[in-house]
Design an enzyme around this catalytic site. Structure first.
Site, PDB file in Angstrom:
ATOM      1  N   LYS A  46       1.230  72.312  70.929  1.00  0.00           N
ATOM      2  CA  LYS A  46       1.742  73.625  71.360  1.00  0.00           C
ATOM      3  C   LYS A  46       2.379  73.524  72.724  1.00  0.00           C
ATOM      4  CE  LYS A  46      -1.522  76.077  68.526  1.00  0.00           C
ATOM      5  NZ  LYS A  46      -2.718  77.054  68.540  1.00  0.00           N
ATOM      6  N   GLU A 130      -6.173  63.154  51.143  1.00  0.00           N
ATOM      7  CA  GLU A 130      -7.647  62.562  50.871  1.00  0.00           C
ATOM      8  C   GLU A 130      -8.500  63.241  51.769  1.00  0.00           C
ATOM      9  OE1 GLU A 130     -10.829  61.246  49.515  1.00  0.00           O
ATOM     10  OE2 GLU A 130      -9.300  59.934  48.788  1.00  0.00           O
ATOM     11  N   LYS A 206     -12.625  73.417  48.849  1.00  0.00           N
ATOM     12  CA  LYS A 206     -12.756  71.975  48.417  1.00  0.00           C
ATOM     13  C   LYS A 206     -13.225  71.766  46.858  1.00  0.00           C
ATOM     14  CE  LYS A 206     -14.160  70.579  53.233  1.00  0.00           C
ATOM     15  NZ  LYS A 206     -15.547  70.407  54.075  1.00  0.00           N
TER      16      LYS A 206
END
Length: 432
Positions: A46, A130, A206
């Protein structure tokens, strides 16, 4: 053959800094494994002028995504900026430019994973993710490769380190929820706004990712039944211990001939089950397969280096594909449609804690309600002492459907002798 592989890194926060550290400190190992060096060329941040404690040269920082996407010498984009909209747009741009992507972004993969995997297929490039689930635990790769020949029937586990840390402190050190949350925040396990964790949304994302992969289908967040930690009442953890259980914020995904059921909620897990002893910020997932049977994967579910290790593992996999010229050759289309079970098809045992007036005949009346709804009781106990303005009764059912459970809860609301249903939990860890 390429003489080196160059990376465009999006973000240098907790995880991004960990990735940069591993790539720098493990360069000799990576060179040995791949045969070529792997180097970061540009980093999107940023504020490019900010002074940072890093080995990366100041000229490597930029605020312009185009410098990474349009640079033909950058082979791979690693996205660790977090969030949803900006990250998704960056991943889309990278894939359309034919660059492979490694991401740790569970928000994006839970909500748009199939869409992005299809885009990767169309543009003949890789998309690895992953680190989006389980921190340092290699769950995605295990489901994609290690257990690819098996038919997965269920996943049960603890996939959020913040809530597990809080519940561990509440049980083992008798801390209040507020005290445990404050400690989790101080140690960096909880965000300044922990709502996504304690409300169950983080774990639900998840579980959607894991279920999509395990069952080869397209699971969306709204397919996940979610209850947050706010349903845990004072005294529940002690009651669980009294009956031989531990309260865990657990995710569950199951598939059979009737369809798929996915949930994230506080549950009672039998103390003899390995998940009951998974403490602090650690995660663990039980995987049930037709051929392999039961397997369990355990490890740190969060943190800079554990998560960065998973990201770097994906970087190595993507680099190998690039060097072999086989990137983008995996098929990600789901094999099955997502058929969600109805409440009357979802079966489990339930713990009910009910505050009632201390009157003769109340227990008989309540037992008849369960019987009228086709539910048999495994345990009926009245703990000593008055609580919640009355007497607490504990009912633990045999197997009933979620619909039966809901109907019983509704019926109890209309019983004059019932002050309130204090709490209820699914009972897990005794069967699949």
């Amino acid at each position: 053959m390429k003489s080196e592989i160059t990376i465009g890194l999006l973000g240098l926060g907790v995880v991004g800094g960990g990735v940069a550290t591993i790539l720098h400190e493990h360069q000799d190992d990576l060179n040995h494994k791949l045969g070529v060096p792997v180097k970061i060329k540009k980093v999107l941040v940023k504020d490019a002028t900010k002074k940072r404690d890093t080995y990366l040269a100041q000229e490597m920082f930029t605020t312009d995504l185009d410098e990474l996407i349009e640079d033909p010498s950058i082979d791979l984009i690693v996205e660790v900026i977090g969030g949803a909209t900006e990250a998704k747009q960056a991943i889309e741009r990278a894939l359309r430019a034919g660059k492979g992507v490694v991401t740790a972004n569970k928000d994006v993969m839970a909500e748009s994973g199939l869409e992005l995997l299809k885009l990767a297929d169309e543009n003949k490039c890789d998309l690895f993710y992953e680190a989006s689930v389980g921190g340092g635990i290699p769950l995605i790769r295990t489901l994609e490769d290690g257990l690819a020949s098996d038919r997965i029937t269920a996943l049960t586990g603890i996939v959020n380190g913040t809530t597990n840390f809080i519940l561990t402190k509440m049980k083992l050190e008798k801390k209040s929820y507020e005290e445990a949350l404050a400690e989790a925040t101080e140690l960096g396990f909880a965000e300044a706004d922990p709502s996504a964790d304690v409300d169950g949304i983080d774990a639900a994302r998840k579980m959607a990712i894991l279920a999509s992969l395990a069952f080869s289908t397209d699971v969306h967040l709204d397919n996940v039944f979610v209850r947050g930690m706010d349903v845990i009442q004072e005294g529940d953890l002690e009651l669980a211990e009294q009956f031989g259980y531990t309260v865990k914020m657990a995710g569950s995904a199951k598939k059979d001939e009737d369809g798929i059921e996915i949930s994230v909620e506080p549950v009672f897990i039998r103390n003899a089950h390995p998940l009951a002893s998974v403490n602090n910020e650690f995660n663990a997932v039980y995987v049930y397969g037709d051929a392999v049977g039961e397997t369990m994967f355990y490890g740190p579910g969060a943190g800079s280096l554990p998560t960065a290790t998973s990201v770097t593992g994906d970087i190595i996999a993507a680099c190998r594909n690039l060097l072999l010229g086989v990137n983008g050759r995996r098929v990600h289309a789901p094999q099955h449609s997502c058929k969600a079970k109805s409440d009357d098809q979802i079966i489990g045992r339930y713990f009910h804690r009910i505050s009632v007036k201390d009157k003769v005949g109340v227990l008989t009346h309540l037992s008849s309600i369960y019987s009228n709804h086709g539910a048999s009781l495994a345990t009926v106990v009245q703990p000593e002492g008055n609580q919640n303005g009355g007497v607490d009764l504990v009912m633990i059912t045999h197997q009933i459907s979620r619909q039966q459970h809901k109907d019983i809860m509704q019926a109890l609301q209309n019983v004059p002798e019932v002050n309130k249903v204090v709490s209820y939990y699914r009972v897990e860890g005794e069967n699949k």
